[in-house]
Design a protein around this motif. Structure first.
Motif, mmCIF file in Angstrom:
data_model
loop_
_atom_site.group_PDB
_atom_site.id
_atom_site.type_symbol
_atom_site.label_atom_id
_atom_site.label_comp_id
_atom_site.label_asym_id
_atom_site.label_seq_id
_atom_site.Cartn_x
_atom_site.Cartn_y
_atom_site.Cartn_z
ATOM 1 N N ARG A 86 -16.868 -9.940 -9.951
ATOM 2 C CA ARG A 86 -17.778 -9.349 -11.124
ATOM 3 C C ARG A 86 -17.060 -8.252 -11.633
ATOM 4 N N GLY A 87 -15.894 -7.799 -11.285
ATOM 5 C CA GLY A 87 -14.986 -6.806 -12.002
ATOM 6 C C GLY A 87 -15.010 -5.317 -11.285
ATOM 7 N N VAL A 88 -15.532 -5.422 -10.250
ATOM 8 C CA VAL A 88 -15.695 -4.093 -9.218
ATOM 9 C C VAL A 88 -14.552 -3.932 -8.608
ATOM 10 N N ARG A 89 -13.877 -2.887 -8.873
ATOM 11 C CA ARG A 89 -12.595 -2.519 -8.197
ATOM 12 C C ARG A 89 -12.936 -2.164 -6.669
ATOM 13 N N VAL A 90 -12.158 -2.509 -5.655
ATOM 14 C CA VAL A 90 -12.302 -2.261 -4.187
ATOM 15 C C VAL A 90 -11.089 -1.848 -3.791
ATOM 16 N N SER A 91 -10.862 -0.710 -2.917
ATOM 17 C CA SER A 91 -9.888 -0.207 -2.310
ATOM 18 C C SER A 91 -10.198 -0.357 -0.623
ATOM 19 N N SER A 92 -9.133 -0.651 0.046
ATOM 20 C CA SER A 92 -9.267 -0.917 1.605
ATOM 21 C C SER A 92 -8.785 0.386 2.011
ATOM 22 N N ARG B 70 -8.351 11.052 8.184
ATOM 23 C CA ARG B 70 -7.350 10.093 7.242
ATOM 24 C C ARG B 70 -8.300 9.366 6.652
ATOM 25 N N ALA B 71 -9.553 8.929 6.810
ATOM 26 C CA ALA B 71 -10.298 8.028 5.722
ATOM 27 C C ALA B 71 -10.826 9.051 4.604
ATOM 28 N N THR B 72 -11.174 10.045 4.755
ATOM 29 C CA THR B 72 -11.604 11.169 3.690
ATOM 30 C C THR B 72 -10.080 11.533 2.847
ATOM 31 N N GLU B 73 -9.128 11.686 3.400
ATOM 32 C CA GLU B 73 -7.628 11.768 2.560
ATOM 33 C C GLU B 73 -7.666 10.410 1.692
ATOM 34 N N ALA B 74 -7.752 9.139 2.070
ATOM 35 C CA ALA B 74 -7.522 8.225 1.507
ATOM 36 C C ALA B 74 -8.403 8.129 0.548
ATOM 37 N N ALA B 75 -9.819 8.329 0.461
ATOM 38 C CA ALA B 75 -10.712 8.209 -0.577
ATOM 39 C C ALA B 75 -10.418 9.393 -1.627
ATOM 40 N N CYS B 76 -10.077 10.510 -1.175
ATOM 41 C CA CYS B 76 -9.614 11.601 -2.219
ATOM 42 C C CYS B 76 -8.467 11.237 -2.990
ATOM 43 N N ASN C 109 -7.495 8.503 -3.633
ATOM 44 C CA ASN C 109 -7.830 7.110 -4.615
ATOM 45 C C ASN C 109 -8.745 7.785 -5.819
ATOM 46 N N LEU C 110 -9.490 8.601 -5.509
ATOM 47 C CA LEU C 110 -10.302 9.377 -6.526
ATOM 48 C C LEU C 110 -9.482 9.921 -7.409
ATOM 49 N N GLN C 111 -8.638 10.722 -6.910
ATOM 50 C CA GLN C 111 -7.758 11.384 -7.822
ATOM 51 C C GLN C 111 -6.777 10.239 -8.783
ATOM 52 N N ARG C 112 -6.454 9.039 -8.152
ATOM 53 C CA ARG C 112 -5.457 8.296 -9.018
ATOM 54 C C ARG C 112 -6.481 7.509 -9.979
ATOM 55 N N LEU C 113 -7.769 7.444 -9.573
ATOM 56 C CA LEU C 113 -8.913 6.722 -10.470
ATOM 57 C C LEU C 113 -9.128 7.461 -11.680
ATOM 58 N N ARG C 114 -9.103 8.902 -11.413
ATOM 59 C CA ARG C 114 -9.260 9.768 -12.644
ATOM 60 C C ARG C 114 -8.063 9.928 -13.360
ATOM 61 N N ASP C 115 -7.004 9.647 -12.805
ATOM 62 C CA ASP C 115 -5.637 9.819 -13.745
ATOM 63 C C ASP C 115 -5.378 8.596 -14.471
ATOM 64 N N GLY C 116 -6.037 7.288 -14.001
ATOM 65 C CA GLY C 116 -5.761 5.892 -14.463
ATOM 66 C C GLY C 116 -4.419 5.418 -13.707
ATOM 67 N N ARG C 117 -4.196 5.823 -12.413
ATOM 68 C CA ARG C 117 -3.048 5.449 -11.708
ATOM 69 C C ARG C 117 -3.494 4.168 -10.882
ATOM 70 N N PRO C 118 -2.524 3.533 -10.457
ATOM 71 C CA PRO C 118 -2.787 2.250 -9.495
ATOM 72 C C PRO C 118 -3.499 2.987 -8.299
ATOM 73 N N LEU C 119 -4.384 2.343 -7.557
ATOM 74 C CA LEU C 119 -5.141 2.531 -6.335
ATOM 75 C C LEU C 119 -4.301 2.174 -5.400
ATOM 76 N N GLN C 120 -4.354 3.014 -4.215
ATOM 77 C CA GLN C 120 -3.898 2.448 -2.945
ATOM 78 C C GLN C 120 -4.762 1.750 -2.068
ATOM 79 N N GLY C 121 -4.158 0.343 -1.831
ATOM 80 C CA GLY C 121 -4.833 -0.240 -0.869
ATOM 81 C C GLY C 121 -5.902 -1.304 -1.671
#
Length: 341
Positions: A97-103, A307-313, A315-327
């Motif tokens: 349904r178009g929701v983006r998901v990052s592992s 590590r989990a918090t760092e990964a989330a942060c 990806n948040l920065q990438r999401l805001r910048d329009g860059r590809p998400l990690q994982g």
């Protein structure tokens, strides 16, 4: 002060123990989310369901498919704090349904790889026999020495190369091991690494089993993976091979494994995952002398939530910048086809 135009909900909690993500980690996420994001934290499933209709971004994922369908009408992005695991069907629904998901499976890779190497060395050097003899105050040189196997020069098969499988291969390469591996469905040839000597399609699993002195199961959860390793597959192992399983409980059929251990087809096994967890007290695996059991702790680390918090942060920065998400996950990577909305 900017007016928030999106809501991010942090759903990282253990309702039974009352644990939630520490405040310092929440502050890091809030800073990464930016001033135009309202950050909420929830401490229970009930609180999450209440917050979900207004949520655009979600960190953590203690939800089922029906709950998503009923409540997550505005959801745009999910950041997992681990691997796909038991959330597979709900994630399939979200992705379709178009929701983006990052592992965040990558945060588990270093410690999982260390755990696998530890278990493999313990079996090949027969630490299991040494520890048992120690409890009996018995000098067991004559028992251990003939059973020791060299890791250097051995062929180790990895099923299959995921982010954790790659980490295992990188560490094993330092021991002078020949590494062969299967590539899971949905993976691309570009995922191969120089630490793997030979990549095989998943259809060549039985060939990998036949050529390997030791087989490591690090299989990501995919459709059809449950009970995918049974008697037919184990019968292709070299006689006296070693098996290490740190994948997902139920991928290796436990009854077939027990029989292969009893027959000597498998000389020894080290297991971190099981069909039923905790492993029932009456399981024959507990008392088998050629089995090492660890209680699903291969991903444990004192730095896990850092590590989990760092990964989330990140990806948040990438999401805001329009860059590809990690994982970032896709239906293709999960080996499934998109269903109609």
């Amino acid at each position: 002060m900017p007016v928030p135009n999106r809501v991010l909900t942090i759903a990282v909690f253990n309702e039974k123990s009352g644990w939630t993500l520490p405040d310092a980690h929440v502050t890091r996420i809030r800073d990464a989310a930016g001033p135009d994001t309202e950050v909420r934290t929830v401490r229970s499933r009930a609180e999450l369901l209440e917050a979900l209709p207004d949520t655009h971004e979600l960190i953590g994922f203690p939800l089922g498919e029906s709950e998503l369908a009923e409540h997550a009408h505005n959801l745009r992005w999910i950041q997992l704090t681990g691997s796909v695991g038991d959330a597979f069907s709900a994630l399939q629904y979200a992705l379709s349904r178009g929701v983006r998901v990052s592992s965040a499976a990558g945060i588990r890779a270093p410690q999982c790889a260390e755990h696998v190497v530890m278990l493999l060395l313990a079996l090949m050097r027969r630490l299991d026999i040494a520890v048992h003899a120690q409890t009996q105050r018995r000098w067991a040189t004559a028992e251990i020495a003939p059973r020791v196997v060299d890791l250097e020069g051995a062929v180790v098969g990895i099923v299959a190369i995921s982010v954790i499988g790659r980490a295992i291969a990188q560490r094993l390469k330092a021991f002078g091991v020949e590494i062969i591996a299967t590539r899971p469905p949905g993976a691309h040839p570009g995922d191969d690494l120089v630490s793997v000597d030979e990549m095989m399609p998943d259809t060549d699993l039985r060939e990998l089993m036949a050529r390997s002195d030791a087989v490591v199961f690090a299989t990501p959860f995919l459709p059809g993976s449950i009970d995918s390793i049974g008697k037919r597959e184990l019968d292709h192992l070299k006689h006296g091979a070693i098996l290490v399983d740190s994948s997902r409980g139920g991928i290796v059929q436990q009854s077939a494994l027990v029989n292969a251990l009893k027959s000597g087809r498998i000389a020894a096994a080290a297991l971190d995952v099981f069909e039923h967890e905790p492993l029932p007290p009456d399981s024959p695996l507990w008392s088998m002398p050629n089995v090492i059991i660890t209680p699903h702790v291969s991903s444990s680390s004192p730095r896990y939530w850092d590590r989990a918090t760092e990964a989330a942060c990140h990806n948040l920065q990438r999401l805001r910048d329009g860059r590809p998400l990690q994982g970032e996950l896709t239906l293709e990577l999960l080996g499934i086809e998109k269903t109609p909305a």
